[in-house]
Every structure is written in C-alpha cells, then in structure tokens.
Motif scaffolding. Structure first.
Motif, PDB file in Angstrom:
ATOM      1  N   LEU A 156       0.336  -1.152   0.299  1.00 47.13           N
ATOM      2  CA  LEU A 156       0.023  -0.013   0.017  1.00 47.13           C
ATOM      3  C   LEU A 156       0.774   1.436  -0.179  1.00 47.13           C
ATOM      4  N   ASP A 157       2.322   0.919   0.261  1.00 43.44           N
ATOM      5  CA  ASP A 157       2.719   2.365   0.845  1.00 43.44           C
ATOM      6  C   ASP A 157       4.083   2.436  -0.301  1.00 43.44           C
ATOM      7  N   VAL A 158       4.238   0.998  -0.696  1.00 46.02           N
ATOM      8  CA  VAL A 158       5.695   0.943  -1.527  1.00 46.02           C
ATOM      9  C   VAL A 158       4.645   0.557  -3.079  1.00 46.02           C
ATOM     10  N   PRO A 159       4.230   1.304  -4.050  1.00 44.14           N
ATOM     11  CA  PRO A 159       3.574   0.239  -5.194  1.00 44.14           C
ATOM     12  C   PRO A 159       4.398  -1.219  -5.633  1.00 44.14           C
ATOM     13  N   HIS A 160       5.408  -1.017  -6.050  1.00 44.24           N
ATOM     14  CA  HIS A 160       5.945  -2.087  -6.731  1.00 44.24           C
ATOM     15  C   HIS A 160       7.297  -2.966  -5.339  1.00 44.24           C
ATOM     16  N   ALA A 161       6.684  -3.333  -4.201  1.00 45.31           N
ATOM     17  CA  ALA A 161       7.234  -4.358  -3.430  1.00 45.31           C
ATOM     18  C   ALA A 161       6.393  -5.490  -4.040  1.00 45.31           C
ATOM     19  N   HIS A 162       6.597  -5.439  -4.241  1.00 48.29           N
ATOM     20  CA  HIS A 162       6.525  -7.226  -4.459  1.00 48.29           C
ATOM     21  C   HIS A 162       7.502  -7.014  -6.420  1.00 48.29           C
ATOM     22  N   SER A 163       7.832  -6.621  -6.703  1.00 50.63           N
ATOM     23  CA  SER A 163       8.770  -6.503  -8.260  1.00 50.63           C
ATOM     24  C   SER A 163      10.525  -6.427  -7.460  1.00 50.63           C
ATOM     25  N   ILE A 164      10.358  -5.534  -6.749  1.00 50.93           N
ATOM     26  CA  ILE A 164      11.752  -5.336  -5.843  1.00 50.93           C
ATOM     27  C   ILE A 164      11.899  -6.851  -4.598  1.00 50.93           C
ATOM     28  N   MET A 165      10.573  -7.094  -4.104  1.00 49.86           N
ATOM     29  CA  MET A 165      11.265  -8.580  -3.385  1.00 49.86           C
ATOM     30  C   MET A 165      11.465  -9.484  -3.830  1.00 49.86           C
ATOM     31  N   GLU A 166      10.741  -9.508  -4.910  1.00 50.80           N
ATOM     32  CA  GLU A 166      11.302 -10.633  -5.638  1.00 50.80           C
ATOM     33  C   GLU A 166      12.561 -10.515  -6.059  1.00 50.80           C
ATOM     34  N   SER A 167      13.208  -9.549  -7.089  1.00 47.69           N
ATOM     35  CA  SER A 167      14.482  -9.798  -7.193  1.00 47.69           C
ATOM     36  C   SER A 167      15.554  -9.524  -6.000  1.00 47.69           C
ATOM     37  N   PHE A 168      15.489  -9.282  -5.181  1.00 44.73           N
ATOM     38  CA  PHE A 168      16.204  -9.094  -3.770  1.00 44.73           C
ATOM     39  C   PHE A 168      15.697 -10.161  -3.588  1.00 44.73           C
ATOM     40  N   VAL A 169      15.032 -11.172  -3.436  1.00 45.88           N
ATOM     41  CA  VAL A 169      15.184 -12.806  -2.755  1.00 45.88           C
ATOM     42  C   VAL A 169      15.942 -13.403  -4.180  1.00 45.88           C
ATOM     43  N   ASP A 170      16.066 -13.120  -5.420  1.00 42.52           N
ATOM     44  CA  ASP A 170      16.904 -14.069  -5.874  1.00 42.52           C
ATOM     45  C   ASP A 170      18.294 -13.323  -5.601  1.00 42.52           C
ATOM     46  N   LEU A 171      18.651 -12.682  -6.036  1.00 44.15           N
ATOM     47  CA  LEU A 171      20.281 -12.236  -5.626  1.00 44.15           C
ATOM     48  C   LEU A 171      20.526 -12.287  -3.994  1.00 44.15           C
ATOM     49  N   CYS A 172      19.748 -12.344  -3.067  1.00 43.72           N
ATOM     50  CA  CYS A 172      19.959 -13.369  -2.039  1.00 43.72           C
ATOM     51  C   CYS A 172      20.417 -14.854  -1.731  1.00 43.72           C
ATOM     52  N   TYR A 173      19.250 -15.367  -2.874  1.00 47.88           N
ATOM     53  CA  TYR A 173      19.933 -16.786  -3.014  1.00 47.88           C
ATOM     54  C   TYR A 173      21.286 -16.826  -3.987  1.00 47.88           C
ATOM     55  N   GLN A 174      21.381 -16.305  -4.614  1.00 55.05           N
ATOM     56  CA  GLN A 174      22.803 -16.158  -6.003  1.00 55.05           C
ATOM     57  C   GLN A 174      23.669 -16.499  -4.671  1.00 55.05           C
ATOM     58  N   GLU A 175      23.729 -15.256  -3.396  1.00 52.73           N
ATOM     59  CA  GLU A 175      24.807 -15.016  -2.639  1.00 52.73           C
ATOM     60  C   GLU A 175      24.448 -16.039  -1.385  1.00 52.73           C
ATOM     61  N   ALA A 176      23.907 -17.180  -1.363  1.00 52.05           N
ATOM     62  CA  ALA A 176      23.849 -18.370  -0.443  1.00 52.05           C
ATOM     63  C   ALA A 176      24.292 -17.547   0.634  1.00 52.05           C
ATOM     64  N   VAL A 177      22.612 -16.854   1.122  1.00 54.89           N
ATOM     65  CA  VAL A 177      22.268 -16.047   2.337  1.00 54.89           C
ATOM     66  C   VAL A 177      20.611 -16.526   2.988  1.00 54.89           C
ATOM     67  N   GLN A 217      14.035 -23.003  -1.190  1.00 58.41           N
ATOM     68  CA  GLN A 217      12.801 -23.593  -0.401  1.00 58.41           C
ATOM     69  C   GLN A 217      12.192 -21.836   0.133  1.00 58.41           C
ATOM     70  N   LEU A 218      13.090 -21.505   1.128  1.00 56.90           N
ATOM     71  CA  LEU A 218      12.901 -19.785   1.218  1.00 56.90           C
ATOM     72  C   LEU A 218      12.712 -18.612  -0.100  1.00 56.90           C
ATOM     73  N   ARG A 219      12.800 -19.292  -0.811  1.00 57.25           N
ATOM     74  CA  ARG A 219      12.697 -18.644  -2.388  1.00 57.25           C
ATOM     75  C   ARG A 219      11.953 -18.299  -2.656  1.00 57.25           C
ATOM     76  N   ASP A 220      11.604 -19.438  -2.789  1.00 61.23           N
ATOM     77  CA  ASP A 220      10.003 -20.319  -3.531  1.00 61.23           C
ATOM     78  C   ASP A 220       9.096 -19.930  -2.473  1.00 61.23           C
ATOM     79  N   ALA A 221       8.873 -19.419  -1.246  1.00 63.27           N
ATOM     80  CA  ALA A 221       7.752 -19.314  -0.589  1.00 63.27           C
ATOM     81  C   ALA A 221       7.891 -17.990  -1.033  1.00 63.27           C
ATOM     82  N   CYS A 222       8.477 -17.013  -1.567  1.00 62.23           N
ATOM     83  CA  CYS A 222       8.291 -15.365  -1.702  1.00 62.23           C
ATOM     84  C   CYS A 222       6.630 -15.380  -2.288  1.00 62.23           C
ATOM     85  N   PRO A 223       5.817 -14.797  -1.877  1.00 65.52           N
ATOM     86  CA  PRO A 223       4.898 -14.147  -2.820  1.00 65.52           C
ATOM     87  C   PRO A 223       4.813 -13.951  -3.761  1.00 65.52           C
ATOM     88  N   SER A 224       4.297 -13.967  -5.294  1.00 58.49           N
ATOM     89  CA  SER A 224       4.391 -13.339  -5.842  1.00 58.49           C
ATOM     90  C   SER A 224       2.797 -12.737  -7.161  1.00 58.49           C
TER      91      SER A 224
END
Length: 468
Positions: A419-440, A444-451
């Motif tokens: 509601l406050d950040v309209p592009h929150a879903h897209s930013i969240m997806e890209s940030f989760v993919d980057l964290c997964y690439q860096e082994a953070v 399973q946690l990456r796949d649980a990210c809502p889209s």
C-alpha cells in the motif's frame, strides 16, 4: 593330769588376755579336727611344747579378730564389757557377723555416726533437712522424655563465613543471578548466609565477576547493588567495597584492560542510585597516587557532572540483553542499519549487534533490513544489505532460523507494505533472487516468496479487454 589342766586355765584367766564365758564358748564356731586332737593330747598329757605354743598363738589370733569386729560396732574404747559380752552387739544377730546395711563407720574411728550425716553413699536420700533445687533434665538420661519437657524452642545456628568460604558461596549465587536477573531471589539466598564481618566483599565480588562478563552483566550488577543497598548492605559497606577495588585496580587490569573506566561507571551509577554516599568522590580529591584509580574517579566525576539532572544513569552500560523493552531494541537496530548505510563498515555493524546481546531477536534485524530495501530508491541499498546479511550469515551471528523468520515476517506483511510501496512485490522478488545467488537464503525460502501476476493489456492480443 586334771590338776595340770585346771592350773593352765587359771593362769590364762589371770593374765587377762582372754576370758570365755560359758555361753560364748558354746555359741562360737566349733573347733576343727586338728584342734580336737590337740585338746585330747593335752588332756592325756601328750602335748609337746611346740604344740602348746601353736595352740596359744591360735587363741590369741582369734581373740584379736573378735576385738576388731566388736570395735566397728561399738564407739567405746574397750572391746569387751566387764561382763565379758561384746559391747554394742546385737543379741539377735550371729556373733562376729558384720551388718552390711549399717551406715556407721567400720574403721573404728569417729563417734559412730553415719557417714556424711546420712548424705554419703549410693542410693541415699541425703542429710536431714536438706532442700533440693530443681534440676534441669538430662537428655542422656534413659528416662528422659522430650514430650514432657514443655515448650522447646529450636534455633538454627549458622556459622560465620570467612573470606574463602564467602567467595565459594557468593560466586555461584551471582553467576546464577546473571541468568535469571531476579534480585529478590538473591536477597533471600544471602539472608540464609552468615556473612559476618566480610559482607562488604559481596559488592566487590559481584563487580569483579561482571568486569569479566558482558555489558548486560554489568547492568544487572548495578541493579543488584541498588536493590541490596539499605537491605543487606549499608552505604558504608558499599564504600568499603569500592575502596578495596580501587586499591586492587592494578591486578584487575591484567584481566580487564578497561577496568578503570568500567569501575568509574560503576561508582557513578552507584552514587546516582544512592547506594554510595555523595561524598565518596570528595574523600579522594588530591589523595590518589595510583594512575588507574585516578582514571576511575575522573570517569565517575565526568559522568555525574553530565547527568546531574538525571536520577538514574540507566544508559551508562548501553543497551544490553533481552531485559530491555522491545521498542528500544527495535530502535537500536534501525539506528544500526542506518549507520551502516551511511558508513558502510561491516565490522562496526557486527560489533554493535553483538553488544545488543539478543541473539533470539536477530530476526528483527533481518526484517528491518528487508523493509529498508523495499522502501529505498536505487540499487545501492540492495547491494549493501545483501552484503551485510551475507557477512552475518557466514560469521554465524545470524542463524538459519532467525534468517527464515525475518523473511517470512516480510512475506506475511507484504500486502500491507504494498500500500505504501506499489512496486514492493517486484522489488522483493529481485532481492530474494539476489540473496539466493549469494547463498544467504535457501531455495525453499526463495520459492516461498509471494508473487502477484501482472495485468495483460489489449496490445498483447487480448481483444482490447483486460484479463481478469
């Protein structure tokens, strides 16, 4: 021959050595066989001079024995009366027999009165007119009955502890207090001990243990000293304990190089909590030769001058442990992340997070970091936060459970954040993919990210209508 026997008997009576009455001779013990043979030899005139002398000696010995027996029963100086009967003899008792129940002296001395006036011997009632006092019952008496002794008061006697015993008893109590933080329980345990003259050392022992521990331990120690003041320890005891620690500062520095500054903070906090008298610092002005003690006192003086309007120096040890309010911990973590985004120092951020001493609350740091990424503009914050989380993950400061809980909290609140950040879903997806690439994070946690699927328009060949 009969004439000779009469003559000998008469001679014996005239000598006055011994005289037999007729009844006495008959009642005496009978002669033995040897004596009867000697008498027959005398009558027949066959006695030899040796036999005659032996007979006379026996008669004299028998007379002496009778004399001794009669003297113990008669207080008179003469053993026999003029009539030839034993003085003081009992006519009903056998002659020559001692009455063992008689309490009179048998030594032939004294006035013939009972021993010690009737108070001597075993099993007697004591002298006439003797008044007995009340005697305390003897617990070792076989007839002792505890239930009949009335109200019995039992008191527990606790021996006074010396310096070594006090250290063995107090150290476990203080270490356990660092775990539960309940000052009332410490007071109850200390009241069971007889601290004696060494009770002032309780404060110095607690402070010494906290110097080797964490900031939260020092905060708990300051609270403990504040609560013990006036109840278990007086201000004089507190002052005596800090005097001892100022003297021992050179030894404390060997284990804790920052001991002077920490001791100064303890002194300032104790004075602010009224555990130490306000005049404690004034006593040392111009009288301190040790550089370490001077540094500790200067530190305390500076803190008191800065916080003169504050009753308690609550923040003298910073933020420590889970005993702090949650809002305060959240505020500190936000400040930590903002300082990192400005300075970019990973070591400083890690040091600040360790000082908070809340490993169970690290999921809040992950949550706040992800929310800052969603609310930020540009890719700089994204790259820095991935680098920060990767550093905490590799060092083991943030565990897998805390990392998962932090991301899952963001997943649950993502609709509200959108509601406050309209592009929150897209930013969240890209940030989760980057964290997964860096082994953070895990797969399973990456796949649980809502889209949320994007809308398709007319230009994409849907007949001018928006697909629902």
């Amino acid at each position: 021959m009969a004439t000779e026997v009469d003559t000998w008997t008469t001679a014996q009576q005239n000598d006055g050595v011994f005289a037999f009455g007729k009844d006495l001779a008959e009642g005496d013990c009978p002669y033995g066989d040897d004596e009867e043979s000697l008498i027959e030899a005398e009558v027949n005139g066959n006695w030899t001079p040796q036999e005659k002398a032996l007979h006379e000696a026996r008669l004299k010995a028998k007379a002496k024995r009778r004399l001794r027996k009669s003297s113990s029963r008669n207080s008179a100086s003469d053993s026999f009366s003029e009539s030839g009967e034993l003085a003081g003899g009992d006519p009903n008792s056998p002659k020559g027999k001692i009455n063992t129940s008689d309490r009179k002296s048998r030594a032939g001395k004294g006035r013939g009165l009972p021993k010690k006036g009737g108070a001597g011997g075993k099993g007697v009632w004591g002298a006439a007119g003797m008044v007995y006092e009340d005697e305390e019952p003897d617990a070792k008496d076989p007839n002792y009955d505890e239930s009949k002794q009335g109200a019995t008061v039992y008191a527990t006697v606790v021996p006074e502890l010396d310096e070594k015993e006090l250290e063995k008893a107090v150290n476990p109590i203080v270490r356990e207090y660092f775990e539960h933080g309940d000052t009332k329980e410490v007071q109850m345990m200390l009241k069971e001990l007889n601290l004696g003259l060494h009770k002032f050392e309780l404060s110095s022992m607690a402070v010494s243990l906290s110097l080797e521990g964490k900031a939260s331990h020092r905060e708990l120690t300051s609270r403990l000293l504040s609560d013990l003041a006036g109840k278990v320890l007086s201000q004089a005891d507190m002052a005596r304990a800090f005097d001892k620690m100022l003297v021992e500062l050179p030894d404390l520095i060997l284990d804790t190089p920052e001991a002077p500054q920490m001791l100064g903070q303890f002194i300032a906090r104790a004075i602010a909590d009224h555990a130490l008298p306000m005049s404690f610092l004034d006593r040392y002005k111009g009288k301190v030769d040790c550089d370490h003690a001077r540094a500790a006192l200067n530190r305390a003086s500076v803190l008191l001058s800065m916080k003169r309007e504050i009753v308690r120096l609550d923040n003298v040890w910073g933020v420590g442990g889970g005993l702090r309010p949650v809002k305060h911990l959240v505020k500190e973590m936000n400040l930590l992340l903002k300082e990192y985004l400005v300075a970019g120092e990973l070591s400083e951020a890690e040091h600040c997070l360790r000082d908070l001493e809340v490993p169970h609350f690290h999921h809040e740091l992950v949550y706040e970091a992800v929310v800052m990424v969603l609310e930020s503009k540009g890719d700089t914050a994204v790259q820095m936060m991935v680098k920060l989380l990767q550093s905490f993950w590799k060092s083991g400061l943030i565990t897998l459970d805390q990392m998962n809980r932090g991301f899952q909290r963001v997943y649950e609140e993502l609709p509200e954040i959108n509601l406050d950040v309209p592009h929150a879903h897209s930013i969240m997806e890209s940030f989760v993919d980057l964290c997964y690439q860096e082994a953070v994070i895990t797969k399973q946690l990456r796949d649980a990210c809502p889209s949320r699927g994007r809308k398709r328009f007319v230009s994409e060949g849907d007949g001018g209508l928006i697909k629902k």
